[in-house]
Motif scaffolding. Structure first.
Motif, PDB file in Angstrom:
ATOM      1  N   ASP A 198       0.857  -1.193   0.000  1.00 30.82           N
ATOM      2  CA  ASP A 198       0.000   0.000   0.000  1.00 30.82           C
ATOM      3  C   ASP A 198       0.887   1.234   0.000  1.00 30.82           C
ATOM      4  O   ASP A 198       2.112   1.126  -0.209  1.00 30.82           O
ATOM      5  CB  ASP A 198      -0.949  -0.005   1.205  1.00 30.82           C
ATOM      6  N   GLU A 199       0.320   2.378   0.244  1.00 30.55           N
ATOM      7  CA  GLU A 199       1.058   3.642   0.129  1.00 30.55           C
ATOM      8  C   GLU A 199       2.072   3.881   1.256  1.00 30.55           C
ATOM      9  O   GLU A 199       2.738   4.903   1.291  1.00 30.55           O
ATOM     10  CB  GLU A 199       0.097   4.830   0.026  1.00 30.55           C
ATOM     11  N   THR A 200       2.183   2.913   2.180  1.00 29.47           N
ATOM     12  CA  THR A 200       3.201   3.068   3.223  1.00 29.47           C
ATOM     13  C   THR A 200       4.449   2.232   2.917  1.00 29.47           C
ATOM     14  O   THR A 200       5.441   2.306   3.627  1.00 29.47           O
ATOM     15  CB  THR A 200       2.667   2.626   4.604  1.00 29.47           C
ATOM     16  N   VAL A 201       4.360   1.425   1.865  1.00 27.85           N
ATOM     17  CA  VAL A 201       5.462   0.501   1.563  1.00 27.85           C
ATOM     18  C   VAL A 201       6.476   1.145   0.614  1.00 27.85           C
ATOM     19  O   VAL A 201       6.127   1.623  -0.460  1.00 27.85           O
ATOM     20  CB  VAL A 201       4.911  -0.815   0.970  1.00 27.85           C
ATOM     21  N   ALA A 202       7.735   1.133   1.029  1.00 29.38           N
ATOM     22  CA  ALA A 202       8.799   1.727   0.218  1.00 29.38           C
ATOM     23  C   ALA A 202       9.219   0.798  -0.914  1.00 29.38           C
ATOM     24  O   ALA A 202       9.430   1.227  -2.045  1.00 29.38           O
ATOM     25  CB  ALA A 202      10.013   2.036   1.096  1.00 29.38           C
ATOM     26  N   GLY A 203       9.348  -0.477  -0.606  1.00 26.68           N
ATOM     27  CA  GLY A 203       9.827  -1.402  -1.619  1.00 26.68           C
ATOM     28  C   GLY A 203       9.466  -2.830  -1.306  1.00 26.68           C
ATOM     29  O   GLY A 203       9.123  -3.172  -0.173  1.00 26.68           O
ATOM     30  N   ILE A 204       9.537  -3.653  -2.360  1.00 27.59           N
ATOM     31  CA  ILE A 204       9.346  -5.091  -2.183  1.00 27.59           C
ATOM     32  C   ILE A 204      10.561  -5.800  -2.750  1.00 27.59           C
ATOM     33  O   ILE A 204      11.047  -5.453  -3.827  1.00 27.59           O
ATOM     34  CB  ILE A 204       8.038  -5.593  -2.834  1.00 27.59           C
ATOM     35  N   GLU A 218       3.269  -4.923 -11.425  1.00 27.68           N
ATOM     36  CA  GLU A 218       2.316  -3.899 -11.889  1.00 27.68           C
ATOM     37  C   GLU A 218       1.628  -3.229 -10.691  1.00 27.68           C
ATOM     38  O   GLU A 218       1.515  -2.011 -10.619  1.00 27.68           O
ATOM     39  CB  GLU A 218       1.271  -4.571 -12.779  1.00 27.68           C
ATOM     40  N   ASP A 219       1.210  -4.072  -9.756  1.00 30.24           N
ATOM     41  CA  ASP A 219       0.540  -3.567  -8.566  1.00 30.24           C
ATOM     42  C   ASP A 219       1.474  -2.660  -7.746  1.00 30.24           C
ATOM     43  O   ASP A 219       1.075  -1.601  -7.274  1.00 30.24           O
ATOM     44  CB  ASP A 219       0.057  -4.746  -7.718  1.00 30.24           C
ATOM     45  N   ALA A 220       2.722  -3.103  -7.605  1.00 30.81           N
ATOM     46  CA  ALA A 220       3.705  -2.323  -6.839  1.00 30.81           C
ATOM     47  C   ALA A 220       3.877  -0.943  -7.466  1.00 30.81           C
ATOM     48  O   ALA A 220       3.839   0.081  -6.774  1.00 30.81           O
ATOM     49  CB  ALA A 220       5.033  -3.059  -6.787  1.00 30.81           C
ATOM     50  N   HIS A 221       4.046  -0.910  -8.762  1.00 31.61           N
ATOM     51  CA  HIS A 221       4.263   0.367  -9.439  1.00 31.61           C
ATOM     52  C   HIS A 221       3.042   1.273  -9.326  1.00 31.61           C
ATOM     53  O   HIS A 221       3.183   2.491  -9.152  1.00 31.61           O
ATOM     54  CB  HIS A 221       4.661   0.131 -10.894  1.00 31.61           C
ATOM     55  N   ALA A 222       1.864   0.674  -9.388  1.00 31.75           N
ATOM     56  CA  ALA A 222       0.637   1.465  -9.253  1.00 31.75           C
ATOM     57  C   ALA A 222       0.572   2.131  -7.885  1.00 31.75           C
ATOM     58  O   ALA A 222       0.032   3.222  -7.728  1.00 31.75           O
ATOM     59  CB  ALA A 222      -0.579   0.576  -9.477  1.00 31.75           C
ATOM     60  N   LYS A 223       1.151   1.469  -6.886  1.00 36.95           N
ATOM     61  CA  LYS A 223       1.117   2.002  -5.521  1.00 36.95           C
ATOM     62  C   LYS A 223       2.397   2.765  -5.159  1.00 36.95           C
ATOM     63  O   LYS A 223       2.599   3.127  -3.995  1.00 36.95           O
ATOM     64  CB  LYS A 223       0.890   0.859  -4.530  1.00 36.95           C
ATOM     65  N   GLY A 224       3.255   2.965  -6.145  1.00 38.26           N
ATOM     66  CA  GLY A 224       4.484   3.719  -5.892  1.00 38.26           C
ATOM     67  C   GLY A 224       5.518   2.954  -5.091  1.00 38.26           C
ATOM     68  O   GLY A 224       6.396   3.549  -4.464  1.00 38.26           O
ATOM     69  N   VAL A 225       5.430   1.629  -5.121  1.00 37.11           N
ATOM     70  CA  VAL A 225       6.369   0.787  -4.379  1.00 37.11           C
ATOM     71  C   VAL A 225       7.530   0.398  -5.296  1.00 37.11           C
ATOM     72  O   VAL A 225       7.316  -0.021  -6.430  1.00 37.11           O
ATOM     73  CB  VAL A 225       5.650  -0.490  -3.879  1.00 37.11           C
ATOM     74  N   LYS A 226       8.759   0.554  -4.816  1.00 38.59           N
ATOM     75  CA  LYS A 226       9.937   0.204  -5.619  1.00 38.59           C
ATOM     76  C   LYS A 226      10.142  -1.313  -5.612  1.00 38.59           C
ATOM     77  O   LYS A 226      10.063  -1.953  -4.556  1.00 38.59           O
ATOM     78  CB  LYS A 226      11.193   0.886  -5.074  1.00 38.59           C
TER      79      LYS A 226
END
Lengths: 500, 460
Positions: B209-215, B235-243
């Motif tokens: 979600d929007e609190t996650v910096a990266g996966i 795709e999901d990560a990028h949509a949520k701004g996750v690196k």
């Protein structure tokens, strides 16, 4: 006359041509038809790796090697880096088959030899530190700093004093000190040095509080000056509930002379690639072994290397509930540790003390000769001896001739000697930080000072000469600003620019 | 030795010393230590052995090291991110060139063009393998790379949670856990699917979600499995701004799609296994780190970076350390990392090795690793020994052995008697051990058959 080699050497990518081979890997008779990678994960475009035959690879890297300056080329007095000679026997030892082909996950009974060496190295470092417990895990000095500060943090938290998150360090400290502090989540409290270049005791007294985690201090400091009030400082920090961290970057000044543990320090890191002669490798690898006292021992990284005396058996101890965890994937830079072990063994108890004697003597000799040169002055006080290094300031030269410390550095490398460290520490102006080490003899230092005098005289006559130095190196002065404006960081980026 | 100071590592004779003392106007070196309070001077005898001649030193070290048993005396199926490799003679010949190894960081670029160009080439080679634009000139190892990547993702996104795969090597997980404590990052682990060993995409999506910096994803993962269902999660990560950080076995990229081509923002890995150097009991190693170029985000990279530039007067092509305002020697407490000394010589070694291999050699060795592993699996399946997970793999797999804790030592000895290091023990339940088996390109068909045979014998 000195002239560095120069080749118009293309990038390795520009030298290849399709179909050339430099190496044949072991044959494999299994049918390639057996390779079944899921369609969506298959690599379609092979990487653009160069294709050359073996002789051409050799030439490319020989050309590159010759466009380099190293300790074995000539004087390399890069302050705070301790560029001493790398004994060649250590390179031979490190290439033992019985060393190179050991996997860290092998059964422990198959690695008793290397564990014995590492254990003995731990003891030797602990003896020199005056702090008995050692980990060899940190792979570099900065990693050692991080690890040591992490031990201090764990100690305070374990004692219910998690609010102690301030690390005090003087403004003369190495750049890694504040960076390692912040990486630890600790706050940096920077205190000013006094006119003599030492820690201002009053400033220290004003800085300590119930938030003090510790004091991080190299001694001698980066000016090469010994912090003579260390006991008072140590007591001040200790009374406030803090601990003391010794940055071992300057340990070459004190081997066997003074032991940080005896000065009241709780923890230190060694730079095995400085004090114990392992090669700097063009930037690394190094090793930042950490030694500490009993109160910090429970927090050392896992695993520790221990010895069961009854069974004469070496083993890893992972059962350390208070450990900070791991700071390297395995046990640290073992091949570096082995070289350091060999260095200590070669010099022994007698020789190690002499290394510091000579390092300090050459540093003072060079300094006293250099401060007589018109345009240079010793930073801070001239009244006391330095230890393994000294800092000269080119401020008068800049003022009178508009020739800077960096210009002086460029003139020196143009003459086939390496420059001192320039513009560090930050508390000196136009700094030239000079550390000859015990690897320079009197004649070499005399020669170095003579070159310096000659170049500075040329600059007095013609400042433009200085501004356009160097001329005898592979290339002339590099445009650093251009590099930033036109960032080109890989062959891929070059190819893309060419296509545009 | 003694008072005459003569030793091969010491430059000055008694005569040199006397001359310098005379110049300084003092009678002994001790006077240079006179400002040090007497009470802290060390006056004891160091508990260290006496000095040794070179011959004695060689013999003493050789004698100790002889107690080791190496991966060249025993067939090694050990991996975990590093691998036994063959270093061609030309490689060590070049690494022993003192111009490379006895220099330090090229602060004076004009006199260090060789190492700077070599580092630029190293960065470029890494970019070619992982499909990225920029790489730094080394981190300590893959494990610290995971930690640095997590911190970097946090700096870029200004977020404080980091999610990572459960199919991660335990040593890399341990370093990650330590590295993020300073920045106070919260770690959360994505489980793998029980029967496939692949990342549980549905659960991963739920965590982002929007609190996650990266996966952080490993591919192939620690169990050796090729993660081939990543599109949705990336795709999901990028949509949520996750690196998206991907850690790879760098050899696998001869066959597998590079992370830069399937959406990874940061690619990390271990350079030892692609020629960085021998195993050396786990160090020095070589952490690789690369990313897509982005004006703002690339300035958050840790470590040194070499760029191409020109000379001021002649406009000649030149190389220099660049973007140095990220680094500790300039930015101190505001630096992007504390890295100073790195693994430059190992990076150089890696660059030489990749150059020697060329595209064909790089592919050949990777194919041999793949085929050797699959050959072993086939042989084992013939005698009824299975893998824990039935998914596609590269050169590593986890063998379903379930050896009870109290039998582990016996199994180790059993295999050692047959000159085999069987792999890295891994326990799913804390009681029984399965083995992560990895094949290098140095094992011949007989070695592979012997391994399967030995496992068969043990099971009897």
């Amino acid at each position: 006359m000195y002239r560095q080699a120069k080749y118009d050497e293309p990038l390795i990518f520009e030298l290849g041509k399709k179909g050339r081979r430099a190496h044949l890997p072991p044959r494999c008779d299994f049918s390639r038809d057996g390779i079944k990678i899921p369609e969506n994960m298959r690599r379609v475009t092979p990487p653009d790796l160069p294709e050359l035959h073996e002789g051409e690879v050799m030439r490319h890297y020989v050309h590159l090697s010759q466009m380099n300056y190293c300790v074995d080329t000539g004087t390399y007095p890069l302050g705070s880096c301790t560029m001493k000679y790398n004994p060649k026997v250590n390179e031979t030892i490190a290439r033992s088959e019985k060393m190179m082909y050991l996997h860290p996950n092998q059964p422990v009974e198959t690695v008793q030899g290397i564990l014995e060496i590492l254990y003995e190295l731990q003891l030797a470092l602990g003896e020199l530190a005056g702090l008995p417990h050692t980990t060899l895990q940190p792979p570099a000095g900065a990693s050692g700093e991080y690890t040591g500060l992490n031990l201090i943090k764990a100690y305070h938290q374990d004692n219910g004093e998690g609010q102690r998150d301030e690390i005090i360090a003087p403004d003369s400290s190495h750049g890694t000190n504040p960076a390692s502090t912040v990486l630890n989540g600790q706050k940096l409290i920077e205190i000013k040095s006094n006119e003599d270049g030492r820690v201002d005791i009053d400033a220290l007294k004003a800085a300590v509080s119930n938030k003090t985690a510790g004091l991080m201090l190299t001694n001698p400091n980066t000016l090469g000056i010994f912090e003579k009030d260390i006991i008072e400082m140590s007591n001040t920090v200790r009374d406030a509930g803090g601990l003391l961290y010794y940055d071992g970057a300057n340990f070459n000044a004190i081997v066997g002379k003074i032991r940080p543990g005896d000065m009241g320090y709780d923890v230190l890191h060694f730079n095995l690639h400085k004090t114990f002669s392992t090669p700097h490798g063009g930037g690394g690898p190094g090793s930042g072994a950490v030694c500490c006292n009993d109160i910090l021992e429970p927090y050392l990284p896992v695993p520790t290397i221990n010895h069961d005396k009854d069974k004469d058996y070496y083993y890893f101890d992972y059962d350390r509930p208070k450990s900070i965890g791991k700071v390297h994937g395995y046990y640290g830079n073992i091949a570096v540790a082995l070289r350091a072990y060999a260095y200590i063994a070669a010099l022994g108890e007698e020789g190690l003390k002499h290394t510091s004697d000579q390092a300090v003597l050459t540093a003072n000799y060079a300094m006293r000769k250099m401060e007589k040169i018109d345009g240079l002055r010793l930073s801070h006080t001239s009244a006391i001896p330095r230890k393994h290094e000294s800092v000269l300031e080119a401020t008068p030269f800049l003022r009178n001739h508009e020739v800077s410390g960096m210009d002086i550095a460029k003139m020196l490398i143009s003459r086939g000697v390496h420059a001192p460290t320039v513009y560090f520490p930050l508390i000196a102006h136009e700094a030239l930080m000079m550390e000859p080490t015990e690897n320079e003899n009197k004649d070499r230092i005399d020669q170095y000072v003579k070159i310096l005098e000659e170049e500075m005289e040329k600059a007095r006559q013609d400042p433009d000469y200085a501004h356009h130095a160097p001329t005898n190196t592979s290339i002339g002065r590099v445009d650093d600003a251009y590099a930033i404006r036109n960032l080109t960081l890989s062959w891929k980026m070059i190819k893309e620019k060419q296509e545009e | 030795m003694g008072d005459n100071y003569a030793h091969p590592y010491l430059a000055n004779s008694k005569k040199d010393i006397d001359e310098m003392l005379e110049y300084l106007g003092i009678s002994s070196i001790e006077e240079l230590y006179s400002d040090i309070p007497d009470e802290i001077r060390f006056k004891g005898q160091l508990k260290l052995p006496h000095y040794k001649s070179e011959f004695e030193l060689m013999e003493a070290v050789k004698s100790k090291l002889s107690k080791n048993i190496t991966t060249r005396e025993v067939r090694s199926f050990l991996g975990g991110g590093i691998l036994d490799i063959y270093m061609p003679a030309i490689q060590d010949e070049l690494l022993r060139r003192t111009e490379f190894y006895s220099a330090y960081t090229p602060y004076q670029a004009e006199t260090s063009q060789g190492i700077l160009q070599a580092m630029f080439e190293y960065q470029s080679l890494i970019c070619e393998l992982v499909g990225m634009d920029v790489a730094n000139c080394s981190l300590y190892d893959w494990a610290t790379g995971v930690g640095e990547a997590a911190l970097m993702a946090s700096r870029i996104t200004k977020r404080t949670k980091f999610v990572y795969t459960a199919a991660i090597a335990p040593n890399r997980e341990a370093v990650l856990q330590n590295y993020v404590t300073g920045a106070n990052l919260e770690l959360e682990m994505v489980p793998y699917v029980e029967n496939t060993g692949k990342m549980d995409v549905a659960k991963a999506k739920a965590m982002l979600d929007e609190t996650v910096a990266g996966i952080y994803i490993e591919n192939p993962n620690f169990f050796g499995i090729i993660e081939d269902e990543l599109d949705e999660i990336i795709e999901d990560a990028h949509a949520k701004g996750v690196k998206v950080v991907v850690g790879t076995d760098m050899n696998s990229l001869a066959l597998l799609k590079p992370p830069g081509e399937y959406g990874a923002d940061i690619a990390i890995g271990e350079g030892q296994s692609i020629g960085g150097g021998p195993l050396n009991f786990g160090g020095p190693l070589l952490g690789t780190l690369a990313m897509k170029y982005n004006k703002k985000e690339s300035r958050q990279m840790p470590g040194r970076i070499v760029g191409q530039t020109i000379t001021q007067n002649e406009g000649e092509v030149a190389y220099a350390n660049t973007l140095q305002t990220r680094e500790q020697h300039i930015k101190r407490e505001r630096a992007t990392s504390n890295i100073c000394t790195n693994e430059a010589l190992v990076a150089l070694s890696c660059a030489i090795h990749l150059t020697i291999l060329g595209p064909q050699g790089y592919k050949d060795t990777a194919e041999t690793m793949y085929l050797s592993a699959h050959h072993v699996v086939k042989k084992l399946e013939e005698i009824g020994v299975k893998r824990v997970f039935d998914s596609e793999f590269f050169n590593s797999f986890i063998l379903d052995l379930k050896i009870p804790k109290d039998k582990k030592q016996e199994f180790t000895q059993f295999m050692l008697d047959r000159k085999i290091f069987p792999g890295i023990p891994y326990s799913f339940d804390g009681e029984n051990y399965d083995y992560i088996v990895t094949t290098s390109y140095l094992l011949c068909e007989k070695d592979l058959d012997d391994f399967a045979k030995a496992i068969g014998e043990w099971r009897k």
